[in-house]
Design an enzyme around this catalytic site. Sequence first.
Site, PDB file in Angstrom:
ATOM      1  CG  ASP A 132      -2.242   0.568   1.053  1.00 35.05           C
ATOM      2  OD1 ASP A 132      -2.416   1.325   0.089  1.00 35.05           O
ATOM      3  OD2 ASP A 132      -3.135   0.313   1.895  1.00 35.05           O
ATOM      4  CD  GLU A 165       0.538   4.469  -7.681  1.00 40.97           C
ATOM      5  OE1 GLU A 165      -0.385   3.896  -8.329  1.00 40.97           O
ATOM      6  OE2 GLU A 165       0.871   5.653  -7.868  1.00 40.97           O
ATOM      7  CD1 TRP A 166      -4.981   3.294  -3.493  1.00 38.10           C
ATOM      8  CD2 TRP A 166      -3.790   5.078  -2.854  1.00 38.10           C
ATOM      9  NE1 TRP A 166      -4.608   3.102  -2.188  1.00 38.10           N
ATOM     10  CE2 TRP A 166      -3.884   4.176  -1.768  1.00 38.10           C
ATOM     11  CE3 TRP A 166      -3.087   6.277  -2.681  1.00 38.10           C
ATOM     12  CZ2 TRP A 166      -3.294   4.420  -0.530  1.00 38.10           C
ATOM     13  CZ3 TRP A 166      -2.498   6.533  -1.442  1.00 38.10           C
ATOM     14  CH2 TRP A 166      -2.609   5.610  -0.390  1.00 38.10           C
ATOM     15  N   GLY A 167      -3.003   4.578  -8.535  1.00 39.62           N
ATOM     16  CA  GLY A 167      -2.877   5.249  -9.829  1.00 39.62           C
ATOM     17  C   GLY A 167      -2.309   6.652  -9.728  1.00 39.62           C
ATOM     18  CG  ASP A 187      -9.429   1.680  -1.230  1.00 41.80           C
ATOM     19  OD1 ASP A 187      -8.402   1.724  -1.929  1.00 41.80           O
ATOM     20  OD2 ASP A 187      -9.404   1.542  -0.004  1.00 41.80           O
TER      21      ASP A 187
HETATM   22  C1  GLA Z   1      -5.901   1.322   1.254  1.00 40.40           C
HETATM   23  C2  GLA Z   1      -5.910   0.341   0.087  1.00 40.40           C
HETATM   24  C3  GLA Z   1      -6.980  -0.705   0.302  1.00 40.40           C
HETATM   25  C4  GLA Z   1      -6.757  -1.433   1.620  1.00 40.40           C
HETATM   26  C5  GLA Z   1      -6.680  -0.433   2.753  1.00 40.40           C
HETATM   27  C6  GLA Z   1      -6.240  -1.062   4.048  1.00 40.40           C
HETATM   28  O1  GLA Z   1      -7.068   2.067   1.288  1.00 40.40           O
HETATM   29  O2  GLA Z   1      -6.102   1.018  -1.131  1.00 40.40           O
HETATM   30  O3  GLA Z   1      -7.003  -1.613  -0.774  1.00 40.40           O
HETATM   31  O4  GLA Z   1      -5.584  -2.179   1.529  1.00 40.40           O
HETATM   32  O5  GLA Z   1      -5.753   0.625   2.472  1.00 40.40           O
HETATM   33  O6  GLA Z   1      -6.089  -0.102   5.024  1.00 40.40           O
END
Ligand code: GLA
Length: 381
Positions: A132, A165-167, A187
């Site tokens: 993450d 890292e969400w892009g 997410d």
């Molecule tokens: C972030 C990630 C999720 C999950 C949570 C856990 O939000 O993007 O996929 O792993 O952390 O805290």
Amino acid sequence: MALDNGLARTPPMGWNSWATYELKIDEGLIRATADAMVGSGMKDAGYEYIIVDAGWKAKNRDAEGRLSADPEKFPSGMKALADYVHSKGLKFGLYTDAGTEDCVSSAPGSKGFEDKDASSFAEWGVDYVKEDWCNTAGMSAQEAYTKMSRSILATGRPMVFSLCEWGDNKPWNWAAPVGNLWRTTGDSKDCWDCGRETMNKPGGYPRGWVLILDAQPPLAAFAGPGHWNDPDLLQVGQRGLTVGESRAQFSLWAILAAPLIATNDLRSLTPEIHEMLLNREVIAVDQDPAGIQGTRVRVEGDREVWMRPLSDGSRAVVLFNRGESSATIRVRWTDIGRKQSDGLEVRDLWKHQNQGSVKAGYSARVPSHGVVIIRVGVSAK
Ligand code: GLA
């Protein structure tokens, strides 16, 4: 150039604890989920990884600087849990964070401890590491993930490496040699298109899967065997989605060559969700060995056509109705790179029925927030 670890030649399939259980996880839940993955037939259908997300770590490293499991939730430790998962013929995944601390559990992150943590994972028998991106101020994502990738390779144990890292740092441009999959957005949540207002704030705010879908078309060319775009978990079977919306996500995730990672409670599958997760014809689309990610090929208001080319020359096609009432949607053979005059075999993958040889195109009535998914074959002689 892709990461040379020989893994994830097709998109990973499995289960992840996060979206349903968040920090409310323990070894009993993980064992029972492994049991259910086998007992439900999911394992036989190709689901493989049981991934324990945030919430497994003890709050502090031990005297030697090693990570350990939360003694209350995982009293037997991670090695014993990995052994159990392996005894079921499944593979075991664990979460960590590239920064100083995990996202929400105030547990130690892997920054500066990459070699140590990768060695612990290897000793415990981990097969999949998700890393993450919380608490990483001032860090370079490319450098940090490259470091963990090398530490994992250096252990000699094959472990899928999943970047999360969400892009934010456009990993599709640099992560193929570093990891096997990378998240493309923040997410997902168990809703159709909620979260539009907050979705662009930093930190990966959750949003409905339709909003994640909309971010995928420009990324299709970056995916391939061993290196996949990850549009996050399957919300299939979750409370916030209707059965039709779950079916739509499952079908479109197959078009996207997305990891098929469920997060719902596998111990209590309804018959509809059980049938959905085990639809081998849709799974075969997702797992097609050519590994070409599909994309949107036609938009007419709320009516869309998505297409994925498959290794045998056929095409998977999803007719997707985003509207509030049912609609007739048509795919023209020219939308999918064939001639209007071609007679093509059509098979409906939810009905499991051949529709015969069809010329010019195919139309179907599609429910609101629903899909029809077909496989369009090679020309009939
Ligand atoms: C972030 C990630 C999720 C999950 C949570 C856990 O939000 O993007 O996929 O792993 O952390 O805290």
